[in-house]
Write a protein that holds these residues in place. Structure first.
Motif, short mmCIF file in Angstrom:
data_model
loop_
_atom_site.label_atom_id
_atom_site.label_comp_id
_atom_site.label_asym_id
_atom_site.label_seq_id
_atom_site.Cartn_x
_atom_site.Cartn_y
_atom_site.Cartn_z
N GLY A 123 -48.94 0.38 -12.28
CA GLY A 123 -47.89 1.34 -11.95
C GLY A 123 -46.53 0.75 -11.68
O GLY A 123 -45.62 1.45 -11.24
N GLY A 124 -46.33 -0.56 -11.93
CA GLY A 124 -45.04 -1.20 -11.68
C GLY A 124 -44.10 -1.08 -12.87
O GLY A 124 -44.40 -0.43 -13.87
N VAL A 125 -42.96 -1.75 -12.76
CA VAL A 125 -41.92 -1.64 -13.79
C VAL A 125 -42.18 -2.55 -14.98
O VAL A 125 -41.63 -2.34 -16.06
CB VAL A 125 -40.53 -1.96 -13.20
N GLY A 126 -43.01 -3.59 -14.80
CA GLY A 126 -43.27 -4.50 -15.89
C GLY A 126 -42.08 -5.40 -16.21
O GLY A 126 -41.06 -5.37 -15.54
N LEU A 127 -42.23 -6.18 -17.27
CA LEU A 127 -41.23 -7.21 -17.58
C LEU A 127 -40.14 -6.72 -18.53
O LEU A 127 -39.12 -7.36 -18.67
CB LEU A 127 -41.94 -8.42 -18.19
N ARG A 128 -40.34 -5.58 -19.21
CA ARG A 128 -39.44 -5.21 -20.29
C ARG A 128 -38.24 -4.40 -19.84
O ARG A 128 -37.53 -3.83 -20.65
CB ARG A 128 -40.20 -4.43 -21.37
N ARG A 129 -38.01 -4.30 -18.53
CA ARG A 129 -36.86 -3.52 -18.07
C ARG A 129 -35.55 -4.16 -18.52
O ARG A 129 -34.54 -3.50 -18.69
CB ARG A 129 -36.92 -3.41 -16.54
#
Length: 494
Positions: A388-394
């Motif tokens: 559920g996090g933002v991940g690396l591709r922001r």
């Protein structure tokens, strides 16, 4: 502009967000007196308008903070939302709007201007229903409210634009739910700002709801085709299927695009409605269209792509903080927080000029990556998105320069001193709070660089997490520092 209008005080809430940050800039260019209400003043210090506004640091849910922010204000812009915060965001938004309206009445505010969402279709999502209820709560007192309702906003850095861009670029063939054929009336961010800034010049307070939209009614599928044509891509093959629910669609969007699932879901759910301007709610008698006309969908896409290509993105959807976990909401400096702080420290001394090293550090993340161990960073980002996090591709707002408050993949810039110091705060899902810091200084004619990964664990689980990932730190952090210096040396000698 008359002198009396210049003396009025305008409050902008949500000034650290996508629309609010641009609106402040435009109001100042119109010579307006502007005050902003922000939870963390540090987040806007990187804005070029930060020294030109009055800053009130506080929470829009706190009565005392609202009274301080609204004291002496003529017109208040309400640009707040809570769709990322909790499952009960509707109740949170309604209570916050009600408190804001009551404070505005106490402080004798003359006008509230609210940016909501078009809600003319009876088949409304929870998100659109909440936006509509927010407007109702704002209008529950004697203070006049001008509610501007918009649909999809197309502009460089908007969540809707990023979702559209990445879906179109990455998927030449896609299966989509039937809602991609629903009618929608997008509007360019330029035109949203045109209406917001001109609402500040109304001669008398206004109490009404107005829909604002661009000159075209299109489907989401046709927008994707326009996008692919403008981008020089082949026509996309879109296969509609009846089984993709908004939940499944948002999970897929969260996987394919930088927009996290928690933000994609309310955007996707809103597409089940036909979001089209109601002519009976036209704004033209209050604020006529721009002299050059409203931007078409193609013009809005072209302008947004140009801004991205020129690295001229003023604000971005990720500027608003992404909620991770309750214990992470209150950021603190590990140097003085008084909590257990675990540290991975690295340092290096080199003859490469400090400025060249700083250029590499300031350019970290996004398309530039993290200077080695790419697969480990990718894996950590993938795990973060799965929980559920933002991940690396922001990614980044700007590939070269940073400012406080910028998002950098799953980090956010918390501290920045040009050429000397960078502190990144982790917004990934963690059992604690984490930072990555770089310090640069000159020692005996040499460049000294230190790199610290800091972690404040939450309980025993947090400590166990640190020790479990520590072996990976031996690959990631020494490699990162060496490669930063290596890239700086190459830049210096080339």
């Amino acid at each position: 502009m008359d002198m009396q209008n210049q003396q009025k005080l305008y409050l902008v809430t949500g000034a650290s967000g996508y629309v609010g940050g641009r609106l402040v800039r435009d109001l100042l260019s119109d010579k307006k007196r502007v005050r902003v209400l922000v939870r963390d003043a540090k987040k806007i210090q990187g804005q070029n308008w930060a020294q030109s506004v009055e800053i009130i640091e506080g929470n829009a849910s706190n009565v005392q903070d609202l009274d301080r922010a609204l004291a002496g204000v003529h017109t208040a812009y309400y640009l707040l939302h809570s769709i990322n915060v909790a499952t009960d965001f509707g109740d949170i938004e309604a209570a916050m709007a009600k408190g804001f309206a009551e404070s505005a009445e106490r402080q004798k505010v003359q006008q509230i201007i609210y940016l909501g969402g078009i809600a003319n279709d009876e088949n409304r999502s929870r998100h659109l229903t909440s936006r509509m209820n927010t407007g109702t709560q704002l209008a529950s007192t004697s203070v006049p409210v001008l509610e501007l309702r918009a649909g999809i906003i197309i502009g460089s850095g908007s969540a809707s634009f990023e979702m559209l861009r990445h879906l179109t670029h990455r998927l030449p063939i896609m299966t989509t739910p039937k809602w991609v054929s629903n009618r929608t009336q997008p509007i360019a961010i330029r035109d949203v700002l045109y209406y917001l800034r001109n609402a500040a010049n109304l001669k008398e307070p206004v109490n009404r709801i107005c829909d604002i939209g661009g000159p075209e009614v299109v489907s989401y599928a046709s927008m994707m085709q326009k996008f692919s044509q403008i981008s020089g891509l082949r026509k996309r093959i879109i296969i509609q299927v009846p089984v993709l629910t908004p939940k499944l669609s948002s999970l897929w969007i969260g996987f394919v695009t930088p927009v996290p699932t928690s933000l994609a879901r309310p955007l996707v759910e809103s597409l089940i409605s036909e979001v089209v301007v109601d002519p009976r709610k036209a704004i033209t008698d209050l604020i006529p269209p721009p002299a050059e006309g409203l931007l078409t969908v193609s013009q809005a896409i072209e302008l947004a792509l140009t801004r991205v290509a020129e690295n001229h993105v003023d604000t971005r959807w990720s500027d608003a903080a992404f909620p991770t976990a309750p214990w992470q909401k209150a950021q603190s400096d590990p140097d003085w927080a008084g909590e257990l702080t675990l540290k991975d420290h690295r340092e290096i001394t080199t003859d490469v000029p400090l400025r060249k090293i700083w250029e590499q550090i300031e350019g970290i993340g996004g398309e530039h990556g993290w200077f080695g161990s790419g697969w480990l960073w990718y894996l950590r980002g993938l795990i973060d998105r799965m929980v559920g996090g933002v991940g690396l591709r922001r990614g980044r707002r700007d590939p070269v320069h940073l400012r406080i408050g910028d998002s950098v993949d799953f980090w956010r810039v918390e501290g920045l001193e040009d050429g000397k110091h960078l502190r990144l705060y982790a917004e990934m899902i963690l059992p604690g709070k984490a930072w990555l810091e770089f310090h640069l200084e000159e020692r005996d004619g040499k460049s000294f660089v230190s790199q610290d990964a800091l972690f404040e664990p939450r309980g025993l689980g947090g400590q166990l997490y640190w020790y479990l990932v520590s072996p990976f730190h031996f690959f990631i952090f020494p490699t990162m520092l060496r490669n930063i210096v290596k890239a700086a040396r190459k830049s210096h000698t080339s």
